[in-house]
Design an enzyme around this catalytic site. Structure first.
Site, PDB file in Angstrom:
ATOM      1  CG  ASP A   1      -1.747   1.188   1.428  1.00 47.22           C
ATOM      2  OD1 ASP A   1      -1.570   2.163   0.670  1.00 47.22           O
ATOM      3  OD2 ASP A   1      -2.602   1.174   2.338  1.00 47.22           O
TER       4      ASP A   1
ATOM      5  CG  ASP B   1      -5.382   0.345   0.974  1.00 48.50           C
ATOM      6  OD1 ASP B   1      -5.263  -0.891   0.896  1.00 48.50           O
ATOM      7  OD2 ASP B   1      -5.429   0.951   2.053  1.00 48.50           O
TER       8      ASP B   1
ATOM      9  CG  ASN C   1      14.020 -10.911   0.405  1.00 48.81           C
ATOM     10  OD1 ASN C   1      12.846 -10.629   0.641  1.00 48.81           O
ATOM     11  ND2 ASN C   1      14.382 -12.062  -0.089  1.00 48.81           N
TER      12      ASN C   1
ATOM     13  CG  ASP D   1      -7.380  -3.769   0.957  1.00 47.91           C
ATOM     14  OD1 ASP D   1      -6.322  -3.781   1.615  1.00 47.91           O
ATOM     15  OD2 ASP D   1      -8.078  -2.739   0.837  1.00 47.91           O
TER      16      ASP D   1
ATOM     17  CE1 TYR E   1      -3.673  -2.514  11.816  1.00 50.16           C
ATOM     18  CE2 TYR E   1      -4.185  -0.173  11.742  1.00 50.16           C
ATOM     19  CZ  TYR E   1      -4.366  -1.458  11.273  1.00 50.16           C
ATOM     20  OH  TYR E   1      -5.236  -1.679  10.248  1.00 50.16           O
TER      21      TYR E   1
ATOM     22  CE  LYS F   1      -5.830  -6.826  11.169  1.00 52.70           C
ATOM     23  NZ  LYS F   1      -5.281  -7.784  12.105  1.00 52.70           N
TER      24      LYS F   1
ATOM     25  CG  ASP G   1     -12.175   2.384   5.989  1.00 55.03           C
ATOM     26  OD1 ASP G   1     -12.803   3.212   5.297  1.00 55.03           O
ATOM     27  OD2 ASP G   1     -11.261   2.703   6.771  1.00 55.03           O
TER      28      ASP G   1
HETATM   29  C1  F6R Z   1      -7.761  -0.915   7.588  1.00 54.28           C
HETATM   30  C2  F6R Z   1      -7.554   0.406   7.028  1.00 54.28           C
HETATM   31  C3  F6R Z   1      -8.505   1.486   7.378  1.00 54.28           C
HETATM   32  C4  F6R Z   1      -7.881   2.491   8.343  1.00 54.28           C
HETATM   33  C5  F6R Z   1      -8.872   3.583   8.767  1.00 54.28           C
HETATM   34  C6  F6R Z   1      -8.229   4.638   9.651  1.00 54.28           C
HETATM   35  O1  F6R Z   1      -6.764  -1.791   7.178  1.00 54.28           O
HETATM   36  O2  F6R Z   1      -6.620   0.648   6.299  1.00 54.28           O
HETATM   37  O3  F6R Z   1      -9.704   0.982   7.861  1.00 54.28           O
HETATM   38  O4  F6R Z   1      -7.410   1.826   9.478  1.00 54.28           O
HETATM   39  O5  F6R Z   1      -9.393   4.220   7.622  1.00 54.28           O
HETATM   40  O6  F6R Z   1      -7.154   5.158   8.955  1.00 54.28           O
HETATM   41  P1  F6R Z   1      -6.285   6.389   9.481  1.00 54.28           P
HETATM   42  O7  F6R Z   1      -5.804   6.020  10.844  1.00 54.28           O
HETATM   43  O8  F6R Z   1      -5.188   6.445   8.448  1.00 54.28           O
HETATM   44  O9  F6R Z   1      -7.163   7.592   9.477  1.00 54.28           O
HETATM   45 MG    MG Z   2      -4.031   2.243   3.086  1.00 57.00          MG
HETATM   46 MG    MG Z   3      -4.753  -2.496   2.108  1.00 55.31          MG
END
Ligand code: F6R
Ligand code: MG
Ligand code: MG
Length: 369
Positions: A11, A52, A104, A131, A233, A236, A291
């Site tokens: 991503d 994404d 790598n 995703d 975090y 994912k 999302d």
């Molecule tokens: C899950 C993901 C989204 C973000 C969420 C908050 O893998 O990518 O659900 O976790 O949109 O994103 P931020 O913290 O970037 O505003």
């Molecule tokens: Mg993203």
């Molecule tokens: Mg993703």
């Protein structure tokens, strides 16, 4: 000479938010990989996306973990990330966690699934891309493809698939692996892989004495854990898988069949929720509602002389309409739980998210009962 299929993904910026990949990023990646074909680094490629995640599907003859191929992927992601920064896309460069390439892509942020094999007379290969979920999301479908006779008729009625397959299972918490054989050790396999946040199927091998070489995998899944790399975090580690089909292996339709059930996976909003995985075409692989819901797309190729040829978008098919409908119903049901488990992930899985920050703020207000 063996053919290698390398799927490397990252991503490097979302459009908008974490929904999908901007066409300019796809174009940037395509241009760079086209040059690499001309320079002889790879033989062929297809650039795709799910949600994404920018997905580089490449073929070559350099084997797994080729520094040249990994460097190409890293540089391609960097170029796409630069474009993402220019367009002010969301989370530009998100998965490129290292400052410099070091031989790598493993451990640097991108995810990868690679497989080197001797080409047969004809080699159908399916690339699955997910995703808003984690590598363990592949446990259920991969098990069913290679070990469940109620899914794969060939395990019962094709003499060359009848002896079953060997599963390489990784404990991603302790960095250990074990090889277990199906059908003999089926219950042991299930005892492990049902705990999909810890035990993940990494590869599947044919057995000795069958029509395929027992040391060449017939399925491989990416198992990169972003939070192990970043320490906190950062999204994912949306997984990919490569699965070979037909002639002593599960048929194409047996490889796709488990995805007719939208099983629950963890990920979705903020990587912190359980929800159904919805099989979709690449054009519908945008994560929108809350999302998500988590998506899986499947591209089918007929690999020939280390080239991919044109892909077929396998879930772009009304045969999966009912699954999508069911996934929406399950999404409604799960969403109604709001912040309650089991929609929200259990505490152990939340440790890697932003929740510890909230708990930290409250810690002095707790009194002894
Ligand atoms: C899950 C993901 C989204 C973000 C969420 C908050 O893998 O990518 O659900 O976790 O949109 O994103 P931020 O913290 O970037 O505003
Ligand atoms: Mg993203
Ligand atoms: Mg993703």
């Amino acid at each position: 000479m063996k053919t290698t299929v390398s799927v490397i993904k990252a991503d490097v910026g979302g459009w908008p938010g974490h929904a999908t990949v901007h066409p300019e990023l796809m174009r940037t990646a395509e241009e760079n990989l086209k040059k690499a074909v001309a320079a002889g680094v790879i033989k062929d490629f297809h650039v795709s996306h799910v949600g994404d995640d920018l997905e580089l599907i490449m073929t070559h003859t350099k084997g797994e973990d080729s520094t040249e191929v990994h460097k190409l992927a890293w540089e391609t992601f960097q170029k796409a990330a630069d474009k993402a920064k220019e367009l002010k896309l969301y989370g530009a460069g998100q998965d490129l966690l290292a400052d410099a390439f070091s031989g790598n892509v493993k451990g640097l942020g991108p995810g990868s699934a690679e497989m080197a094999f001797t080409e047969r007379k004809s080699d159908p290969v399916v690339v699955f891309m997910m995703d808003k979920t984690e590598p363990g999301a592949f446990n259920l479908p991969i098990f069913r493809i290679f070990a469940d006779p109620f899914n794969t008729a060939g395990l019962v009625i094709d003499p060359s698939a009848h002896q079953g397959f060997v599963f390489e299972i990784w404990d991603i918490m302790e960095d250990k692996k074990v090889f277990l054989s199906a059908p003999e050790e089926m219950y042991d396999i299930l005892a492990l892989i049902g705990a999909k946040e810890r035990y993940v199927i990494k590869r599947v091998y044919p057995k000795e004495g069958g029509p395929l070489p027992a040391d060449e995998p017939v399925a491989v899944i990416s198992t990169d854990k972003l939070y192990h790399v970043a320490g906190k975090y950062v999204g994912k580690d949306d997984p990919v898988a490569v699965v070979r089909a037909q002639s002593g292996l599960p048929a194409l339709g047996e490889v796709l069949e488990p995805f007719a059930f939208p099983h629950l996976v963890s990920g979705w909003m903020r990587g912190s929720h359980n929800g159904p995985i919805m099989p979709v075409s690449v054009k519908d692989a945008r994560c929108t509602r809350f999302d998500g819901p988590p998506r899986v797309a499947a591209l089918g190729f007929q690999v020939a002389n280390a080239t991919l040829g044109m892909p077929v978008d396998l879930f772009d098919d009304p045969a999966f309409d009912r699954t999508r409908q069911q996934a929406e119903e399950i999404a409604d049901y799960m969403r109604r739980h709001g912040p309650f488990e089991p929609h929200r992930l259990p505490m152990a899985d939340m440790e890697y998210t932003t929740l510890p920050g909230v708990l930290e703020r409250l810690k002095d207000r707790f009194e002894k009962v």
